[in-house]
Design a protein around this motif. Structure first.
Motif, PDB file in Angstrom:
ATOM      1  N   PHE A  74     -10.036   5.878  -0.228  1.00  0.00           N
ATOM      2  CA  PHE A  74      -9.710   5.002  -0.967  1.00  0.00           C
ATOM      3  C   PHE A  74      -9.567   5.706  -2.548  1.00  0.00           C
ATOM      4  CE2 PHE A  74     -10.856   1.555  -4.037  1.00  0.00           C
ATOM      5  CZ  PHE A  74      -9.861   0.750  -3.931  1.00  0.00           C
ATOM      6  N   GLY A  75      -8.402   6.173  -3.164  1.00  0.00           N
ATOM      7  CA  GLY A  75      -8.321   7.033  -4.097  1.00  0.00           C
ATOM      8  C   GLY A  75      -9.176   8.147  -3.913  1.00  0.00           C
ATOM      9  N   TYR A  76     -10.173   8.755  -4.628  1.00  0.00           N
ATOM     10  CA  TYR A  76     -10.934   9.947  -4.222  1.00  0.00           C
ATOM     11  C   TYR A  76     -12.179   9.528  -3.550  1.00  0.00           C
ATOM     12  CZ  TYR A  76      -8.017  12.639  -7.492  1.00  0.00           C
ATOM     13  OH  TYR A  76      -6.819  13.296  -7.972  1.00  0.00           O
ATOM     14  N   ARG A  77     -12.412   8.221  -3.032  1.00  0.00           N
ATOM     15  CA  ARG A  77     -13.741   8.113  -2.302  1.00  0.00           C
ATOM     16  C   ARG A  77     -13.453   7.956  -0.784  1.00  0.00           C
ATOM     17  NH1 ARG A  77     -14.547   2.135  -4.644  1.00  0.00           N
ATOM     18  NH2 ARG A  77     -16.034   2.088  -2.428  1.00  0.00           N
ATOM     19  N   GLN A  78     -14.327   8.595  -0.158  1.00  0.00           N
ATOM     20  CA  GLN A  78     -14.119   8.512   1.381  1.00  0.00           C
ATOM     21  C   GLN A  78     -14.826   6.787   1.740  1.00  0.00           C
ATOM     22  OE1 GLN A  78     -11.993  10.861   2.487  1.00  0.00           O
ATOM     23  NE2 GLN A  78     -12.944  10.382   4.164  1.00  0.00           N
ATOM     24  N   VAL A  79     -14.169   6.196   2.482  1.00  0.00           N
ATOM     25  CA  VAL A  79     -14.707   4.770   2.693  1.00  0.00           C
ATOM     26  C   VAL A  79     -14.361   4.456   4.427  1.00  0.00           C
ATOM     27  CG1 VAL A  79     -14.075   3.959   0.611  1.00  0.00           C
ATOM     28  CG2 VAL A  79     -12.455   3.827   2.283  1.00  0.00           C
ATOM     29  N   PRO A  80     -15.196   3.587   5.028  1.00  0.00           N
ATOM     30  CA  PRO A  80     -14.758   3.441   6.621  1.00  0.00           C
ATOM     31  C   PRO A  80     -13.341   2.736   6.447  1.00  0.00           C
ATOM     32  CG  PRO A  80     -16.908   2.618   6.041  1.00  0.00           C
ATOM     33  CD  PRO A  80     -16.238   3.029   4.522  1.00  0.00           C
ATOM     34  N   LEU A  81     -12.667   3.214   7.489  1.00  0.00           N
ATOM     35  CA  LEU A  81     -11.191   2.892   7.694  1.00  0.00           C
ATOM     36  C   LEU A  81     -11.193   1.187   7.452  1.00  0.00           C
ATOM     37  CD1 LEU A  81      -8.251   3.732   8.283  1.00  0.00           C
ATOM     38  CD2 LEU A  81      -8.794   3.561  10.784  1.00  0.00           C
ATOM     39  N   SER A  82     -11.949   0.729   8.319  1.00  0.00           N
ATOM     40  CA  SER A  82     -12.089  -0.872   8.358  1.00  0.00           C
ATOM     41  C   SER A  82     -12.289  -1.316   6.881  1.00  0.00           C
ATOM     42  CB  SER A  82     -13.179  -1.159   9.464  1.00  0.00           C
ATOM     43  OG  SER A  82     -14.326  -0.784   8.902  1.00  0.00           O
TER      44      SER A  82
ATOM     45  N   GLN B  83      -8.718  -1.722   3.442  1.00  0.00           N
ATOM     46  CA  GLN B  83      -7.649  -2.963   3.250  1.00  0.00           C
ATOM     47  C   GLN B  83      -8.236  -3.841   2.121  1.00  0.00           C
ATOM     48  OE1 GLN B  83      -4.216  -3.049   4.845  1.00  0.00           O
ATOM     49  NE2 GLN B  83      -4.116  -3.966   2.738  1.00  0.00           N
ATOM     50  N   ALA B  84      -9.346  -4.252   2.512  1.00  0.00           N
ATOM     51  CA  ALA B  84      -9.963  -5.203   1.557  1.00  0.00           C
ATOM     52  C   ALA B  84     -10.045  -4.726   0.173  1.00  0.00           C
ATOM     53  CB  ALA B  84     -11.480  -5.637   2.198  1.00  0.00           C
ATOM     54  N   LEU B  85     -10.360  -3.313   0.119  1.00  0.00           N
ATOM     55  CA  LEU B  85     -10.357  -2.928  -1.345  1.00  0.00           C
ATOM     56  C   LEU B  85      -8.999  -2.561  -1.906  1.00  0.00           C
ATOM     57  CD1 LEU B  85     -12.600   0.305  -0.229  1.00  0.00           C
ATOM     58  CD2 LEU B  85     -13.349  -1.647  -1.753  1.00  0.00           C
TER      59      LEU B  85
ATOM     60  N   ASP C 261       4.270  -8.768   2.811  1.00  0.00           N
ATOM     61  CA  ASP C 261       3.350  -8.269   2.046  1.00  0.00           C
ATOM     62  C   ASP C 261       2.003  -9.065   2.504  1.00  0.00           C
ATOM     63  OD1 ASP C 261       3.077  -6.479  -0.855  1.00  0.00           O
ATOM     64  OD2 ASP C 261       1.402  -7.763  -0.501  1.00  0.00           O
ATOM     65  N   ILE C 262       0.784  -8.339   2.250  1.00  0.00           N
ATOM     66  CA  ILE C 262      -0.291  -8.685   2.762  1.00  0.00           C
ATOM     67  C   ILE C 262      -1.029  -9.488   1.793  1.00  0.00           C
ATOM     68  CG2 ILE C 262      -1.983  -6.823   2.342  1.00  0.00           C
ATOM     69  CD1 ILE C 262      -2.886  -6.968   5.049  1.00  0.00           C
ATOM     70  N   ASN C 263      -0.389  -9.664   0.694  1.00  0.00           N
ATOM     71  CA  ASN C 263      -1.302 -10.095  -0.398  1.00  0.00           C
ATOM     72  C   ASN C 263      -0.733 -11.215  -1.262  1.00  0.00           C
ATOM     73  OD1 ASN C 263      -2.316 -10.360  -3.402  1.00  0.00           O
ATOM     74  ND2 ASN C 263      -3.496  -8.400  -2.978  1.00  0.00           N
ATOM     75  N   ALA C 264      -1.447 -12.240  -0.800  1.00  0.00           N
ATOM     76  CA  ALA C 264      -1.001 -13.726  -1.188  1.00  0.00           C
ATOM     77  C   ALA C 264      -0.577 -13.878  -2.688  1.00  0.00           C
ATOM     78  CB  ALA C 264      -1.935 -14.908  -0.846  1.00  0.00           C
ATOM     79  N   ASP C 265      -1.211 -13.001  -3.657  1.00  0.00           N
ATOM     80  CA  ASP C 265      -1.006 -13.414  -4.954  1.00  0.00           C
ATOM     81  C   ASP C 265       0.276 -12.725  -5.242  1.00  0.00           C
ATOM     82  OD1 ASP C 265      -3.740 -14.548  -5.748  1.00  0.00           O
ATOM     83  OD2 ASP C 265      -4.574 -12.678  -5.067  1.00  0.00           O
ATOM     84  N   MET C 266       0.403 -11.471  -4.887  1.00  0.00           N
ATOM     85  CA  MET C 266       1.801 -10.592  -4.970  1.00  0.00           C
ATOM     86  C   MET C 266       2.990 -11.702  -4.608  1.00  0.00           C
ATOM     87  SD  MET C 266       0.968  -7.748  -6.521  1.00  0.00           S
ATOM     88  CE  MET C 266       2.212  -6.461  -6.235  1.00  0.00           C
ATOM     89  N   LEU C 267       2.756 -12.109  -3.376  1.00  0.00           N
ATOM     90  CA  LEU C 267       3.843 -13.128  -2.677  1.00  0.00           C
ATOM     91  C   LEU C 267       4.203 -14.346  -3.591  1.00  0.00           C
ATOM     92  CD1 LEU C 267       2.902 -12.632   0.935  1.00  0.00           C
ATOM     93  CD2 LEU C 267       4.855 -11.899   0.065  1.00  0.00           C
ATOM     94  N   SER C 268       3.088 -14.743  -3.894  1.00  0.00           N
ATOM     95  CA  SER C 268       3.146 -15.947  -4.936  1.00  0.00           C
ATOM     96  C   SER C 268       3.747 -15.492  -6.161  1.00  0.00           C
ATOM     97  CB  SER C 268       1.784 -16.601  -5.360  1.00  0.00           C
ATOM     98  OG  SER C 268       1.744 -17.038  -6.319  1.00  0.00           O
TER      99      SER C 268
END
Ligand code: SAM
Length: 268
Positions: free
Chosen positions: A25-33, A36-38, A112-119
């Motif tokens: 996530f950018g330069y950070r390693q994060v769990p795959l799961s 998406q939330a980030l 798109d997955i993001n309700a704010d962008m869609l709105s």
């Protein structure tokens, strides 16, 4: 005794196997799961100012890049039916531009997955009187809610690097493309022009987050955007991923000294 100890150890081991799958996530390693939330949080923060920020950060250049994408989509100027799926389409920019360039038979779907962008996108469509021509669908690129072979063209602009499992999303976009249909992906790339590369680096890591802080009130989402650009595969590596998803006659062209690449592939 040794058997008993290893049995107890197996019970206390994490359930996901020896190593949990990770991604960046950018330069950070994060769990795959977690990715998406980030990502969703980033676009939730920037949605209202997203289009203004695009103009400010790219000095309006994103318009020319998107116009090149629309030229490649090549919607018919006649009234012939033509359907575009714009994945990770956010506030609808690519779809609005496609409809503006097309004849009366063209329809676009923004997924798109993001309700704010869609709105924000739905509001923009209403203001432009494009409610009928552009449909907005809440959807994950990794599990598109559309039948096989249902679109004439599928595009994704500045979206693919945000998707946790790029290979899965590419396979989905290939699945919903009709035979003979074209896949197009606009994404940031790598500046290789001596002089411009250093300037671009300086601008990306210093100016872009500062504009983000001034306009959105937070530099962090824009730091992520810049870092995620650096982590995205080089064009040839991405071309291999497109081929692995089933796309053929894969090619790309660099624009603006390599700041952006337009990738193309066909379902044959
Ligand atoms: N394509 C638009 C444009 O060029 O203006 C928006 C691009 S914006 C940088 C990235 C978009 O990807 C966001 O709207 C975000 O919500 C969307 N996105 C991220 N992960 C996604 C996923 N798994 N499925 C669908 N959309 C996703």
């Amino acid at each position: 005794m040794r058997i008993a100890v290893s049995y107890v150890a197996s019970l206390t081991r994490p359930r996901y196997g020896r190593r949990m799958r990770e991604t960046h996530f950018g330069y950070r390693q994060v769990p795959l799961s977690d990715k998406q939330a980030l990502v969703d949080d980033v676009f939730h923060k920037v949605a209202r100012r997203y289009d203004l920020m695009n103009d400010l950060m790219s000095a309006g250049l994103h318009r020319a890049w998107k116009d090149a994408l629309v030229t490649a989509i090549n919607p018919p100027k006649s009234g012939r039916d033509f359907s575009l799926l714009d994945v990770a389409g956010g506030t609808g920019d690519v779809s609005f531009r496609t409809i503006a360039a097309a004849g009366t038979g063209t329809r676009a779907t923004v997924a798109d997955i993001n309700a704010d962008m869609l709105s924000v996108g739905r509001e923009r469509a209403r203001e432009r009187g494009l409610d009928d021509a552009v449909t907005f669908v809440d959807a994950n690129a990794e599990a598109l809610p559309f039948p096989d072979r249902s679109f004439d063209a599928v595009s994704i602009a500045f979206g693919i690097r945000n998707v946790p499992r790029i290979d899965v999303a590419l396979a989905e976009m290939h699945r919903v493309l009709r035979i003979g249909g074209r896949f197009l992906c606009l994404e940031f790339s790598n500046v290789d022009v001596p002089g411009l590369d250093a300037l671009y680096e300086l601008y990306s890591f210093n100016v872009v987050p500062a504009i983000g802080r001034a306009v959105v009130g937070d530099a962090e989402p824009y730091r992520y955007l810049v870092e995620s650009i650096r982590r995205f595969p080089r064009p040839n590596a991405f071309a291999d991923m497109m081929r692995a998803a089933g796309l053929r006659r894969v090619s790309h062209r660099l624009m603006s000294g390599g700041i952006v690449a337009l990738h193309s592939g066909w379902r044959l």
